[in-house]
Design a protein around this motif. Structure first.
Motif, PDB file in Angstrom:
ATOM      1  N   GLU A  67       6.872  -9.785   6.179  1.00 59.59           N
ATOM      2  CA  GLU A  67       7.723  -8.686   5.727  1.00 59.59           C
ATOM      3  C   GLU A  67       8.521  -9.087   4.488  1.00 59.59           C
ATOM      4  OE1 GLU A  67      11.258  -5.660   7.237  1.00 59.59           O
ATOM      5  OE2 GLU A  67      10.354  -7.041   8.685  1.00 59.59           O
ATOM      6  N   VAL A  68       9.079 -10.297   4.488  1.00 63.19           N
ATOM      7  CA  VAL A  68       9.831 -10.750   3.318  1.00 63.19           C
ATOM      8  C   VAL A  68       8.933 -10.793   2.087  1.00 63.19           C
ATOM      9  CG1 VAL A  68      11.154 -12.639   2.281  1.00 63.19           C
ATOM     10  CG2 VAL A  68      11.489 -12.070   4.706  1.00 63.19           C
ATOM     11  N   LEU A  69       7.729 -11.309   2.234  1.00 61.64           N
ATOM     12  CA  LEU A  69       6.823 -11.419   1.090  1.00 61.64           C
ATOM     13  C   LEU A  69       6.409 -10.041   0.563  1.00 61.64           C
ATOM     14  CD1 LEU A  69       4.611 -14.435   2.233  1.00 61.64           C
ATOM     15  CD2 LEU A  69       6.520 -14.439   0.606  1.00 61.64           C
ATOM     16  N   LYS A  70       6.211  -9.082   1.454  1.00 64.67           N
ATOM     17  CA  LYS A  70       5.890  -7.727   1.019  1.00 64.67           C
ATOM     18  C   LYS A  70       7.048  -7.100   0.259  1.00 64.67           C
ATOM     19  CE  LYS A  70       2.540  -6.668   4.670  1.00 64.67           C
ATOM     20  NZ  LYS A  70       2.291  -5.909   5.928  1.00 64.67           N
ATOM     21  N   LEU A  71       8.261  -7.319   0.769  1.00 66.78           N
ATOM     22  CA  LEU A  71       9.438  -6.761   0.099  1.00 66.78           C
ATOM     23  C   LEU A  71       9.712  -7.473  -1.221  1.00 66.78           C
ATOM     24  CD1 LEU A  71      11.664  -6.248   3.252  1.00 66.78           C
ATOM     25  CD2 LEU A  71      10.746  -4.441   1.776  1.00 66.78           C
ATOM     26  N   LYS A  72       9.384  -8.740  -1.297  1.00 69.45           N
ATOM     27  CA  LYS A  72       9.499  -9.477  -2.565  1.00 69.45           C
ATOM     28  C   LYS A  72       8.666  -8.794  -3.641  1.00 69.45           C
ATOM     29  CE  LYS A  72       8.686 -14.098  -4.523  1.00 69.45           C
ATOM     30  NZ  LYS A  72      10.084 -14.428  -4.849  1.00 69.45           N
ATOM     31  N   ALA A  73       7.427  -8.424  -3.282  1.00 71.63           N
ATOM     32  CA  ALA A  73       6.541  -7.743  -4.229  1.00 71.63           C
ATOM     33  C   ALA A  73       7.044  -6.340  -4.548  1.00 71.63           C
ATOM     34  CB  ALA A  73       5.127  -7.680  -3.654  1.00 71.63           C
ATOM     35  N   LYS A  74       7.552  -5.656  -3.533  1.00 70.03           N
ATOM     36  CA  LYS A  74       8.024  -4.286  -3.726  1.00 70.03           C
ATOM     37  C   LYS A  74       9.202  -4.219  -4.690  1.00 70.03           C
ATOM     38  CE  LYS A  74       9.874  -0.294  -1.190  1.00 70.03           C
ATOM     39  NZ  LYS A  74      10.161   0.286   0.163  1.00 70.03           N
ATOM     40  N   TYR A  75      10.095  -5.198  -4.613  1.00 66.30           N
ATOM     41  CA  TYR A  75      11.323  -5.148  -5.412  1.00 66.30           C
ATOM     42  C   TYR A  75      11.265  -6.022  -6.666  1.00 66.30           C
ATOM     43  CZ  TYR A  75      13.610  -2.284  -1.932  1.00 66.30           C
ATOM     44  OH  TYR A  75      13.950  -1.238  -1.105  1.00 66.30           O
ATOM     45  N   GLY A  77      11.221  -7.158 -10.238  1.00 64.22           N
ATOM     46  CA  GLY A  77      11.771  -6.488 -11.410  1.00 64.22           C
ATOM     47  C   GLY A  77      13.124  -5.852 -11.163  1.00 64.22           C
ATOM     48  N   LYS A  78      13.477  -5.678  -9.885  1.00 67.81           N
ATOM     49  CA  LYS A  78      14.784  -5.112  -9.534  1.00 67.81           C
ATOM     50  C   LYS A  78      15.722  -6.192  -9.008  1.00 67.81           C
ATOM     51  CE  LYS A  78      12.910  -0.553  -8.357  1.00 67.81           C
ATOM     52  NZ  LYS A  78      12.746   0.460  -7.256  1.00 67.81           N
ATOM     53  N   ILE A  79      15.171  -7.082  -8.195  1.00 65.14           N
ATOM     54  CA  ILE A  79      15.927  -8.199  -7.643  1.00 65.14           C
ATOM     55  C   ILE A  79      14.906  -9.235  -7.183  1.00 65.14           C
ATOM     56  CG2 ILE A  79      16.044  -7.235  -5.304  1.00 65.14           C
ATOM     57  CD1 ILE A  79      18.875  -8.441  -5.058  1.00 65.14           C
ATOM     58  N   ASP A  80      15.228 -10.494  -7.353  1.00 70.32           N
ATOM     59  CA  ASP A  80      14.328 -11.570  -6.939  1.00 70.32           C
ATOM     60  C   ASP A  80      14.586 -11.880  -5.468  1.00 70.32           C
ATOM     61  OD1 ASP A  80      12.490 -13.587  -6.941  1.00 70.32           O
ATOM     62  OD2 ASP A  80      13.548 -14.895  -8.331  1.00 70.32           O
ATOM     63  N   VAL A  81      13.637 -11.528  -4.617  1.00 70.06           N
ATOM     64  CA  VAL A  81      13.761 -11.750  -3.168  1.00 70.06           C
ATOM     65  C   VAL A  81      13.139 -13.099  -2.826  1.00 70.06           C
ATOM     66  CG1 VAL A  81      13.156 -10.895  -0.880  1.00 70.06           C
ATOM     67  CG2 VAL A  81      13.683  -9.271  -2.721  1.00 70.06           C
ATOM     68  N   LEU A  82      13.934 -13.982  -2.223  1.00 74.61           N
ATOM     69  CA  LEU A  82      13.471 -15.316  -1.882  1.00 74.61           C
ATOM     70  C   LEU A  82      13.238 -15.444  -0.386  1.00 74.61           C
ATOM     71  CD1 LEU A  82      15.882 -17.457  -4.096  1.00 74.61           C
ATOM     72  CD2 LEU A  82      13.618 -16.555  -4.678  1.00 74.61           C
ATOM     73  N   LEU A  83      12.180 -16.176  -0.038  1.00 75.96           N
ATOM     74  CA  LEU A  83      11.855 -16.412   1.368  1.00 75.96           C
ATOM     75  C   LEU A  83      12.578 -17.663   1.856  1.00 75.96           C
ATOM     76  CD1 LEU A  83      10.266 -15.914   3.989  1.00 75.96           C
ATOM     77  CD2 LEU A  83       8.382 -17.238   2.971  1.00 75.96           C
ATOM     78  N   GLY A  84      13.496 -17.466   2.760  1.00 79.94           N
ATOM     79  CA  GLY A  84      14.219 -18.580   3.361  1.00 79.94           C
ATOM     80  C   GLY A  84      14.259 -18.442   4.872  1.00 79.94           C
TER      81      GLY A  84
END
Length: 269
Positions: A67-75, A77-84
């Motif tokens: 889920e985190v990786l999918k949301l990373k791709a979705k967002y 350019g808007k915010i950098d989502v990191l998997l932790g």
């Protein structure tokens, strides 16, 4: 560049809302980077989810990562989502946890000592009836574990390193300066960062983790620092980031870091 590496969501059983709600809150708060770091499962347990109100199920861990990786791709350019992930540190299970984490593309792992001698650090009853000498021993043991966690090589960030004061404010007054200094020296040598965690203000102790006194000593030893709200509700994402930045500059820090692909990214203060 504003960032927040410590956020939770519904899977851990004691936080509200979805991962996406925290990402959206990060955008609203003006963050350029948000780390998702829910509590890791108890991998050493024979049960799938021995403590549903504390940490996610082992069987749900891969769903969390996906889920985190999918949301990373979705967002993007808007915010950098990191998997932790926020991982408990159990010395006796160190290799097991390392093996599990090695399977996934984590940007960073927060290592937190949540228990000592099998008792929660937040259990205020653990101090009842202890002599001053035993209290010192318990505090020294806590910081020895923190130092050990830094040397383990498992983590990029150490979580709330004086959180034992949370529901027992007198913890801060227990004399154990040498143990704290030893831990900070080990942390500095390891290259791990400590977080300034703003959730402490909601506990009996008030204020942030760690205390100003510990941050001053951390600066002396050259310890890297990072930021984590430890938010369990979306509205706390990025909470008091500007105040923390101001205080760090007053103490003498010149920069702080976040981690991407387990490498530090320096942000000037």
């Amino acid at each position: 560049m504003k960032f927040d590496l410590h956020t939770h969501h519904f899977r851990c059983g004691h936080a509200d809302d979805s991962i996406e709600a925290y990402i959206q809150a990060g955008i609203k708060a003006g963050l350029g980077v948000i780390g998702i770091s829910d509590h890791s499962p108890y991998f050493a347990s024979v049960e799938d989810q021995p403590n549903p109100g504390t940490a996610m199920a082992k069987s749900d861990f891969v769903n969390y990562i996906e889920e985190v990786l999918k949301l990373k791709a979705k967002y993007e350019g808007k915010i950098d989502v990191l998997l932790g992930v926020e991982s408990d540190y159990y010395p006796e299970h160190e290799q097991l946890y390392k093996d599990v984490y090695a399977k996934y593309p984590f940007d960073y792992i927060i290592g937190s000592v949540h228990q000592t001698r099998g008792v929660s650090i937040f259990n205020r009853k653990r101090w009842k009836g202890l002599s001053a000498e035993v209290q010192i021993t318990e505090k020294e043991h806590y910081y020895a574990l923190i130092g050990q966690s830094a040397k383990s090589g498992m983590f990029q960030v150490l979580g709330h390193i004086d959180a034992m004061k949370g529901y027992y404010p007198a913890f801060s007054d227990i004399p154990a300066t040498e143990a704290i200094d030893t831990a900070l020296s080990i942390i500095a040598d390891s290259g791990v960062a400590i977080e300034i965690n703003t959730s402490g203000k909601m506990k009996d102790s008030g204020g942030w983790y760690p205390s100003n006194a510990i941050l001053e000593r951390a600066c002396h030893y050259g310890v890297q620092v990072t930021f984590g709200s430890d938010s369990h509700v979306p509205k706390r994402v990025g909470d008091e980031w500007e105040l923390v930045a101001k205080r760090l500059k007053e103490i003498g820090f010149k920069q702080w870091v976040y981690f991407k692909q387990k490498q530090p990214v320096v942000v000037k203060l």
